[in-house]
Design an enzyme around this catalytic site. Structure first.
Site, PDB file in Angstrom:
ATOM      1  CG  ASP A  62      -2.372  -0.867   5.015  1.00 40.79           C
ATOM      2  OD1 ASP A  62      -1.261  -1.319   4.703  1.00 40.79           O
ATOM      3  OD2 ASP A  62      -2.489   0.373   5.409  1.00 40.79           O
ATOM      4  CD  GLU A 116      -3.309   0.861   2.154  1.00 38.99           C
ATOM      5  OE1 GLU A 116      -3.651  -0.431   2.007  1.00 38.99           O
ATOM      6  OE2 GLU A 116      -3.636   1.852   2.549  1.00 38.99           O
ATOM      7  CE1 TYR A 145       0.769   4.091   7.609  1.00 43.29           C
ATOM      8  CE2 TYR A 145      -1.301   2.993   8.497  1.00 43.29           C
ATOM      9  CZ  TYR A 145      -0.679   3.797   7.486  1.00 43.29           C
ATOM     10  OH  TYR A 145      -1.233   4.548   6.640  1.00 43.29           O
TER      11      TYR A 145
END
EC number: 5.6.2.1
Length: 829
Positions: free
Chosen positions: A102, A7, A318
């Site tokens: 993801d 991604e 993240y």
DNA sequence: GCAAGGTC
């Protein structure tokens, strides 16, 4: 060749490192990173690389009736050309493609978009999908060992959202913008997420405006036990038998107050103690991270932008995640181990590691998207980060520490006292076991002292107070509360909620912080409530979620759901079209109200904030061109109209928003009058900006009583010269040969004294200052605080320091050793 | 120049 598509670039790099055993090399193709090892290539997208939009024949707002958008085609076009091109290039040579986007719904859609790009140029390659919820060696390797397939139903659910959001958003946005004749930059937007969010803010403002405060009284008594005094509050049992502190009846309050004042002691009727366990907080998801960052002063936008930087640098995981449960393969002991020996965190990490068992807290939300936000094993040094980055990093580290730390324990002590028929209570609390607070200092640990007393004891009353208060309206939502509320309503996502709030600012719907809605916002919400209730309520999202679930499970298909939604929008438009003018008028009026300051002194029309063709703001009359009255506004920032009104001119005050340079300008009429008065005292051209901007020097009287010679273009030009505080200043006819300014005469006391040319005067003053030595802060190791301390001991300059006895200085200044003074002396030469 | 959702 085998191709892996992720991604984002960051994920591509880490997955390549894991699968290649760190042997992957990076090459740039079309400006995009491609990681290669053996026969494998790995490339990261940038989220969605294609976007949905209407065909180009619908792009001119004036040529298309908004209602036509409802049944218009929706097509996908590449938005990231370079990435799409590179994927195509690589896909041609691939016999196997693995989609590793993801692990959430949007990731499935992004994966399907990649699938379509690949299929476009390569019909034969085998295309797999792998799913993992954190990029760790274990998870990634096992996912690649056992690949699955793209879930096209789940991707279609995402596409339904795209289509419905575009159609509703674009059609309604264009309708409102066109009916209010707001085209170009000032369009009026509506959307499934932004409009319900705006309604939250508007509704809260409505509550505040409708709020009718009610008076009440609270009564306190100071009590003494031995040497110790404490505070107790009067209470009574209300109709439902609950303890109540607020007395709503003034007479009753006065009667109680009188009775307590008469009394000299209170008897202890009961003492109860209990201990309370205060559990450590759950791991950070995006919303809770934003909330914590906002409690230490960061806006949602700033917090996210710093977190993204820390993530890109590899220091935290993240930052966009819904998850509040650490994944199984996160070993807290190992992660704590990375912090041992660290200057800032070492001690805390070591203490945490000493315990036998470490079991992290868990939140309510366990998702597959990403792990909760936590630090990685790679630690930055303080010097590598800016102050703000370090502060946010420390917050993330300490939150991780907190989630593996022990609970805290509080001891609560409640004392009830009797004074005749009246009751007083005192609630004490003490932190007996700091637990996680020792490593996570962001929550309040304020204690409230109540001494140990015993039942039957009598305590002296030293003072009785009565406080008259009013009930308060509900408070405006702060940005982080808004984000939490949005999450609770199920609108927006972890990645978009903070952007939505920014969008509301950009569109002129909200101002200030905490955000306050403009009249325009209220008008848009009103129009929505009347004609398109779905789009102003979270119900549209709730319905969409249901429909997406049905698509994902195969019960419905995309066309069916989109078709139903389009029909609903048709019905909305049936009503809207009939009221087009009414809606447009209402919005236009509110737009004007947002800009209105008050009456024009010349024509009685409204004075409005306007913008010149060059982009600068000024105050102009609504009666223009018949009335040409104007007032200037400062050149810096964007004007915000405040509630405060100037009594003399009946004009609202103005604040200039310019980030850190934000300041209150006040009443523009008063300001203009002051500037006129200043004109009489103009003494010459500004040496700083006169040549370029025609700035002039004037003698100015500041609000705080001091005076100076300053530029008329302040605050754009900050040139200034000091003037004495006392005495009348006379401008003489003599002029300075060097600077061309008039010589000044100061009348104070019996004899006037010559100040002369203010520039020469200032120069002389500076020279005198230099003679007395150099500034102490120029020495390494001497900060403002230290310089202040030294000055208090008579050491005011470097020269003073050189001439001083080190021993005496050390004696007189607390916290400074003789050795340090000698070092400074050595440096000073 | 519209939405919301990714990512930078």
């Amino acid at each position: 060749m085998e191709l892996i598509i992720t991604e984002k670039d960051n994920a591509a790099r880490r997955i390549a490192a894991i699968l290649s055993g760190d042997s992957a090399e990076v090459e740039r193709r079309n400006g995009v990173n491609v990681y290669r090892w053996g026969g494998t290539r790995c490339i990261g997208l940038s989220g969605h690389v294609v976007a949905v939009d209407f065909p180009s024949e619908y792009s001119d707002w004036r040529d298309v009736e908004p209602v036509e958008l409802i049944d218009a085609d929706v097509e996908k076009t590449p938005t990231q050309e370079n990435i799409v091109r590179t994927v195509r290039l690589l896909a041609r040579d691939a016999n196997r493609v693995t989609i590793a986007t993801d692990y959430d719904r949007e990731g499935e859609l992004i994966g399907k978009e990649a699938y379509e790009i690949v299929r476009d140029v390569n019909e034969d390659a085998e295309i797999d999908r792998v799913r993992f919820s954190s990029i760790t060696e274990g998870e990634v390797k096992s996912a690649f060992d056992d690949p699955a397939e793209i879930d096209f139903d789940l991707a279609a659910a995402g596409e339904a959202r795209q289509v419905i959001d575009l159609v509703w958003g674009a059609a309604l946005t264009r309708f409102l913008s066109l009916s209010a004749r707001q085209l170009g930059d000032d369009f009026i937007s509506v959307g499934r997420v932004q409009t319900p969010t705006l309604k939250l803010i508007v509704d809260r403002e409505r509550e505040i405006e409708a709020f009718d405060p009610e008076a009440y009284w609270e009564i306190f008594a100071d009590l003494v036990k031995g040497e110790e005094s404490f505070d107790a509050q009067y209470y009574y049992l209300d109709d439902e038998g609950n303890e109540a502190e607020r007395v709503w009846d003034e007479e009753r309050a006065e009667a109680v107050y009188g009775a307590l004042q008469e009394a000299s002691e209170a008897g202890v009727e009961s003492v109860s103690r209990r201990t309370r366990t205060d559990d450590p907080p759950a791991p950070f998801n995006t919303t809770q991270f934003i909330r914590a960052a906002s409690s230490i002063g960061y806006s949602a936008k700033r917090a996210m932008s710093i977190a993204e930087d820390l993530y890109t640098a590899g220091y935290i995981t993240y930052p966009r995640t819904d998850n509040t449960v650490y994944p199984e393969d996160l070993d807290p002991r190992e992660l704590l181990g990375a912090f041992t020996g660290n200057r800032t965190f070492g001690e805390d990490a070591e203490t945490l590691l000493e315990r036998e068992e470490i079991s992290p807290t868990e939140g309510d939300e366990e998702t597959t998207d990403h792990p909760p936000i936590h630090p990685t094993e790679e630690l930055p040094t303080k010097g590598e980060l800016s102050d703000a980055e370090w502060e946010v990093y420390e917050l993330v580290v300490r939150r991780f520490f907190a989630t593996v730390a022990d609970p805290a324990r509080w001891e609560h002590l409640k004392v009830v006292l009797g004074v005749g028929e009246h009751r007083l209570k005192a609630n004490g609390k003490r932190l007996v076991e700091p637990g996680y607070h020792a490593v996570y200092p962001y929550f309040s640990t304020n204690e409230n002292f109540v001494p140990a007393v015993e039942e039957g004891e009598s305590l002296a009353i030293t003072e009785v107070r009565i406080e008259d208060k009013e009930t308060q309206p509900p408070r405006r939502y702060g940005q982080s509360r808004l984000i939490e509320t949005m999450e609770g309503m199920g609108i927006g996502t972890k990645s978009t909620r903070h952007n939505t709030i920014e969008k509301l600012y950009d569109r002129g719907y909200i101002e200030n912080d905490p955000p306050r809605p403009t009249k325009l916002a209220t008008a848009v919400v009103e129009a929505g409530e009347e004609y398109a209730d779905r789009v102003v309520s979270e119900a549209m999202t709730a319905q969409l979620e249901d429909d997406m679930h049905a698509i994902a499970t195969g019960e419905k298909d995309l066309d069916e759901v989109a078709g139903e939604s389009r029909e609903m929008l048709e019905r909305v438009f049936d009503d809207l079209m009939e009221s087009r003018e009414e809606i447009g008028d209402h919005i236009q009026k509110s737009l004007k109200a947002d800009k209105t300051l008050g009456p024009c002194p010349e024509s009685g029309h409204d004075l409005l904030i306007r913008r010149s063709r060059r982009g600068s703001y000024f105050v102009g009359c609504d009666g223009y061109p018949d009335c040409e009255y104007t007032l200037p506004l400062p050149n810096t920032g964007k004007p915000l109209i405040l509630d405060e009104t100037c009594e003399e001119h009946d004009l609202r005050h103005v604040k200039m928003l310019a980030g850190r340079g934000t300041f209150v300008h006040g009443c523009p009429q008063c300001k203009a009058d002051e500037a006129d008065a200043e004109k009489d005292r103009i003494i010459g051209v500004c040496p700083n900006c006169g040549a370029e901007h025609d700035g002039e020097l004037a003698i100015k009287q500041l609000r705080n009583g001091s005076r100076l010679v300053g530029c008329t273009r302040y605050p754009d030009c900050e040139y200034s010269l000091p003037l004495p505080r006392r005495g009348e200043i006379e401008i003489t006819d003599e002029h300075c040969e060097e600077h061309g300014l008039p010589e000044l005469l100061v009348h104070s006391g019996d004899e006037p004294w010559e100040l002369g040319c203010p520039i020469c005067n200032y120069r002389e003053y500076q020279e005198r200052e230099n003679d007395s030595g150099t500034d102490l802060e120029s020495l390494e190791g001497v900060g403002a605080k230290t310089a202040e301390k030294l000055a208090a001991a008579g050491v005011e300059s470097v020269t003073d320091l050189k001439n001083a006895e080190a021993e005496m200085v050390a004696d007189e200044v607390e916290g400074i050793s003789e050795e340090r003074v000698r070092k400074w002396q050595a440096k000073a030469g």
